[in-house]
Design a protein around this motif. Structure first.
Motif, PDB file in Angstrom:
ATOM      1  N   LEU A  59      -0.971  -0.274 -17.049  1.00 19.38           N
ATOM      2  CA  LEU A  59      -0.549   0.609 -15.955  1.00 19.38           C
ATOM      3  C   LEU A  59       0.672   0.022 -15.265  1.00 19.38           C
ATOM      4  O   LEU A  59       0.741  -1.178 -15.003  1.00 19.38           O
ATOM      5  N   VAL A  60       1.624   0.917 -14.959  1.00 17.87           N
ATOM      6  CA  VAL A  60       2.875   0.516 -14.310  1.00 17.87           C
ATOM      7  C   VAL A  60       3.143   1.470 -13.153  1.00 17.87           C
ATOM      8  O   VAL A  60       2.993   2.688 -13.307  1.00 17.87           O
ATOM      9  N   VAL A  61       3.531   0.915 -11.995  1.00 21.37           N
ATOM     10  CA  VAL A  61       3.872   1.725 -10.814  1.00 21.37           C
ATOM     11  C   VAL A  61       5.320   1.439 -10.449  1.00 21.37           C
ATOM     12  O   VAL A  61       5.617   0.461  -9.741  1.00 21.37           O
ATOM     13  N   PRO A  62       6.270   2.281 -10.895  1.00 21.35           N
ATOM     14  CA  PRO A  62       7.694   2.019 -10.642  1.00 21.35           C
ATOM     15  C   PRO A  62       8.048   1.943  -9.162  1.00 21.35           C
ATOM     16  O   PRO A  62       8.968   1.194  -8.781  1.00 21.35           O
ATOM     17  N   ASP A  63       7.343   2.691  -8.304  1.00 24.65           N
ATOM     18  CA  ASP A  63       7.675   2.713  -6.875  1.00 24.65           C
ATOM     19  C   ASP A  63       7.476   1.357  -6.197  1.00 24.65           C
ATOM     20  O   ASP A  63       7.970   1.139  -5.086  1.00 24.65           O
ATOM     21  N   LEU A  64       6.774   0.448  -6.853  1.00 27.16           N
ATOM     22  CA  LEU A  64       6.589  -0.883  -6.264  1.00 27.16           C
ATOM     23  C   LEU A  64       7.887  -1.682  -6.256  1.00 27.16           C
ATOM     24  O   LEU A  64       8.061  -2.588  -5.438  1.00 27.16           O
ATOM     25  N   LYS A  65       8.761  -1.375  -7.202  1.00 29.61           N
ATOM     26  CA  LYS A  65      10.076  -2.044  -7.295  1.00 29.61           C
ATOM     27  C   LYS A  65       9.917  -3.566  -7.386  1.00 29.61           C
ATOM     28  O   LYS A  65      10.598  -4.340  -6.701  1.00 29.61           O
ATOM     29  N   GLY A  66       8.995  -3.978  -8.240  1.00 25.18           N
ATOM     30  CA  GLY A  66       8.785  -5.401  -8.462  1.00 25.18           C
ATOM     31  C   GLY A  66       9.894  -6.011  -9.294  1.00 25.18           C
ATOM     32  O   GLY A  66      10.765  -5.324  -9.824  1.00 25.18           O
TER      33      GLY A  66
ATOM     34  N   THR B  10       0.839  -1.189   0.000  1.00 26.99           N
ATOM     35  CA  THR B  10       0.000   0.000   0.000  1.00 26.99           C
ATOM     36  C   THR B  10       0.875   1.239   0.000  1.00 26.99           C
ATOM     37  O   THR B  10       1.739   1.401   0.860  1.00 26.99           O
ATOM     38  N   LEU B  11       0.653   2.099  -0.989  1.00 23.40           N
ATOM     39  CA  LEU B  11       1.424   3.342  -1.089  1.00 23.40           C
ATOM     40  C   LEU B  11       0.682   4.333  -1.967  1.00 23.40           C
ATOM     41  O   LEU B  11      -0.237   3.977  -2.698  1.00 23.40           O
ATOM     42  N   GLU B  12       1.101   5.588  -1.893  1.00 24.52           N
ATOM     43  CA  GLU B  12       0.633   6.598  -2.825  1.00 24.52           C
ATOM     44  C   GLU B  12       1.743   6.802  -3.840  1.00 24.52           C
ATOM     45  O   GLU B  12       2.854   7.217  -3.483  1.00 24.52           O
ATOM     46  N   GLY B  13       1.476   6.468  -5.084  1.00 20.08           N
ATOM     47  CA  GLY B  13       2.533   6.490  -6.083  1.00 20.08           C
ATOM     48  C   GLY B  13       2.062   6.987  -7.432  1.00 20.08           C
ATOM     49  O   GLY B  13       0.855   7.109  -7.696  1.00 20.08           O
ATOM     50  N   ASP B  14       3.038   7.256  -8.284  1.00 12.83           N
ATOM     51  CA  ASP B  14       2.750   7.664  -9.655  1.00 12.83           C
ATOM     52  C   ASP B  14       2.394   6.443 -10.488  1.00 12.83           C
ATOM     53  O   ASP B  14       3.118   5.430 -10.462  1.00 12.83           O
TER      54      ASP B  14
ATOM     55  N   ASP C   3       8.399  -7.531 -15.462  1.00 11.89           N
ATOM     56  CA  ASP C   3       6.978  -7.202 -15.468  1.00 11.89           C
ATOM     57  C   ASP C   3       6.383  -7.042 -14.075  1.00 11.89           C
ATOM     58  O   ASP C   3       5.166  -7.013 -13.920  1.00 11.89           O
ATOM     59  N   GLY C   4       7.237  -6.913 -13.066  1.00 15.63           N
ATOM     60  CA  GLY C   4       6.737  -6.901 -11.686  1.00 15.63           C
ATOM     61  C   GLY C   4       5.963  -5.669 -11.276  1.00 15.63           C
ATOM     62  O   GLY C   4       5.244  -5.701 -10.271  1.00 15.63           O
ATOM     63  N   ASN C   5       6.101  -4.564 -12.023  1.00 17.03           N
ATOM     64  CA  ASN C   5       5.423  -3.322 -11.641  1.00 17.03           C
ATOM     65  C   ASN C   5       4.097  -3.109 -12.369  1.00 17.03           C
ATOM     66  O   ASN C   5       3.471  -2.063 -12.212  1.00 17.03           O
ATOM     67  N   ILE C   6       3.678  -4.069 -13.163  1.00 17.53           N
ATOM     68  CA  ILE C   6       2.415  -3.940 -13.909  1.00 17.53           C
ATOM     69  C   ILE C   6       1.237  -4.154 -12.956  1.00 17.53           C
ATOM     70  O   ILE C   6       1.176  -5.142 -12.237  1.00 17.53           O
TER      71      ILE C   6
END
Length: 397
Positions: free
Chosen positions: A219-226, A175-179, A230-233
């Motif tokens: 949609l991709v969230v880079p802050d997840l650091k997956g 859970t985070l607020e991200g771009d 393809d981990g940030n999709i």
């Protein structure tokens, strides 16, 4: 007549263009409205209305938004609460099916409704093979290894919680607020969607088939650091092959917080995805629909059954005035070249895009002189002068 504002003229002009065939092909209504079936699982994570995993309110909101959107004439929407539809044959003519529900996580919760029995899996498989769309949303992206093959074929990805029968996650939650960035920017589901920022309980490190040529990241969230690649999709789409029956799938791990429906870009993404998987054209700027609070949703759904449209007539206090704008369409004759019935229908739907309007129709133009004098705010004349069947009286003129 002072409430007849310029935006109304624009709405009517666009409606007339559509009715006379001058609208662009991409924005033309489908010949037959596409049937959308929304399935809400039983509420978890607290009581209904607490705005977390609020499946019942999400499907209600989606129906009302679609029924009052710029694609309202292209779709017919029904929703089902508390899980699997009582009469599952309603799926047999659906153009797309969306499931918003819990998913099983080891011994916690229960499988999403479509994975709860062999009969239900066979039912979804039957629909997919005939080209029906299918969407999963947040927790309903969870699937056990047993149904990995089907899930990848239906939607393109899933939250993988199971390893060798044990609750050992391949996927993850944060859970985070991200771009939130856009993946394939030219995809139809992303029409009108801009990069945005959102607080969400994102699921990531989703299980995909990396050899799947029909899969597109949305949609991709880079802050997840997956994990790479393809981990940030957090949202994806899949175009199925002809051998699989055609059709389209979509999944997103977003949807934990109900208030994210207020985010214009997230809301448009999901509405676009529903329309796209139903096999109809997404408008160039995407599906336009307002967010509605519970009171407006409940009012619109009052007495509605099946795919009957839930129309927002007016929202009390929304514009600082709860008095609706009364519009009267006078019609009934066009001559041999411009049939009045389809044009009147388009005009009515266009006006009702603005929830302030209350529209009525009269074909008794001869009685114009006595018809609700000084009562209506807007008068729309859709009546031809080519050989009228009955001449106007002097008072009517």
């Amino acid at each position: 007549m002072s409430v007849f504002r310029l935006p109304v003229i624009s709405i009517l002009a666009a409606a007339l263009l559509a009715a006379t065939g001058f609208a662009g092909a991409a924005d033309a209504p489908a010949a037959t409205p596409r049937k959308i079936v929304l399935i809400a699982g039983k509420k978890s994570h607290g009581p209904e209305g607490n705005r977390i995993h609020d499946y019942p309110w999400s499907v209600r909101l989606l129906k009302v938004m679609l029924d009052n959107s710029n694609v309202a004439d292209r779709v017919k929407v029904e929703f089902h609460l508390d899980g699997w539809p009582k009469d599952a044959t309603t799926l047999d003519d659906a153009d797309t099916i969306m499931v918003i529900s819990d998913g099983r996580d080891g011994d916690k919760y229960e499988d999403t409704p479509h994975l709860q029995s062999a009969e239900r899996i066979a039912m979804i498989e039957k629909q997919v093979k005939r080209g029906c769309g299918f969407l999963t949303f947040h927790f309903s992206t969870f699937a056990p290894d047993q149904y990995a093959k089907e899930t990848l074929r239906w939607t393109g990805g899933y939250f993988d919680w199971e390893t060798d029968g044990k609750r050992l996650w391949y996927s993850a939650i944060r859970t985070l607020e991200g771009d939130v960035q856009l993946g394939q920017k030219d995809h139809a589901v992303l029409r009108g969607v801009k990069p945005f920022r959102m607080k969400e309980e994102f699921y990531y490190n989703i299980r995909f088939d990396r050899e799947d040529k029909g899969l597109e990241q949305l949609l991709v969230v880079p802050d997840l650091k997956g994990r790479e690649p393809d981990g940030n999709i957090v949202a994806w789409a899949r175009q199925r092959t002809k051998e699989e029956g055609g059709g389209r799938g979509f999944g997103t791990t977003c949807g934990h917080f109900y208030d994210n429906w207020k985010n214009d870009d997230f809301r448009k993404l999901i509405l676009n995805a529903i329309v796209w998987t139903a096999g109809t054209e997404v408008p160039k700027e995407g599906v336009e629909a307002k967010y509605y609070e519970h009171e407006a949703i409940t009012s619109a759904l009052n007495g509605i059954t099946g795919t009957e449209r839930a129309i927002i007539k007016a929202e009390a206090g929304a514009k600082g005035d709860d008095k609706p704008i009364l519009a009267l369409i006078l019609t009934g004759h066009d001559g041999p070249f411009h049939p009045w019935k389809p044009k009147t229908s388009v005009l009515q739907k266009a006006l009702e895009q603005d929830d302030r309007f209350k529209v009525s129709i009269s074909t008794d133009i001869v009685a114009l002189s006595t018809l609700r004098p000084c009562h209506d705010d807007v008068l729309v004349l859709n009546h031809g002068t080519y050989k009228p069947p009955v001449p106007l009286s002097d008072p009517s003129k």
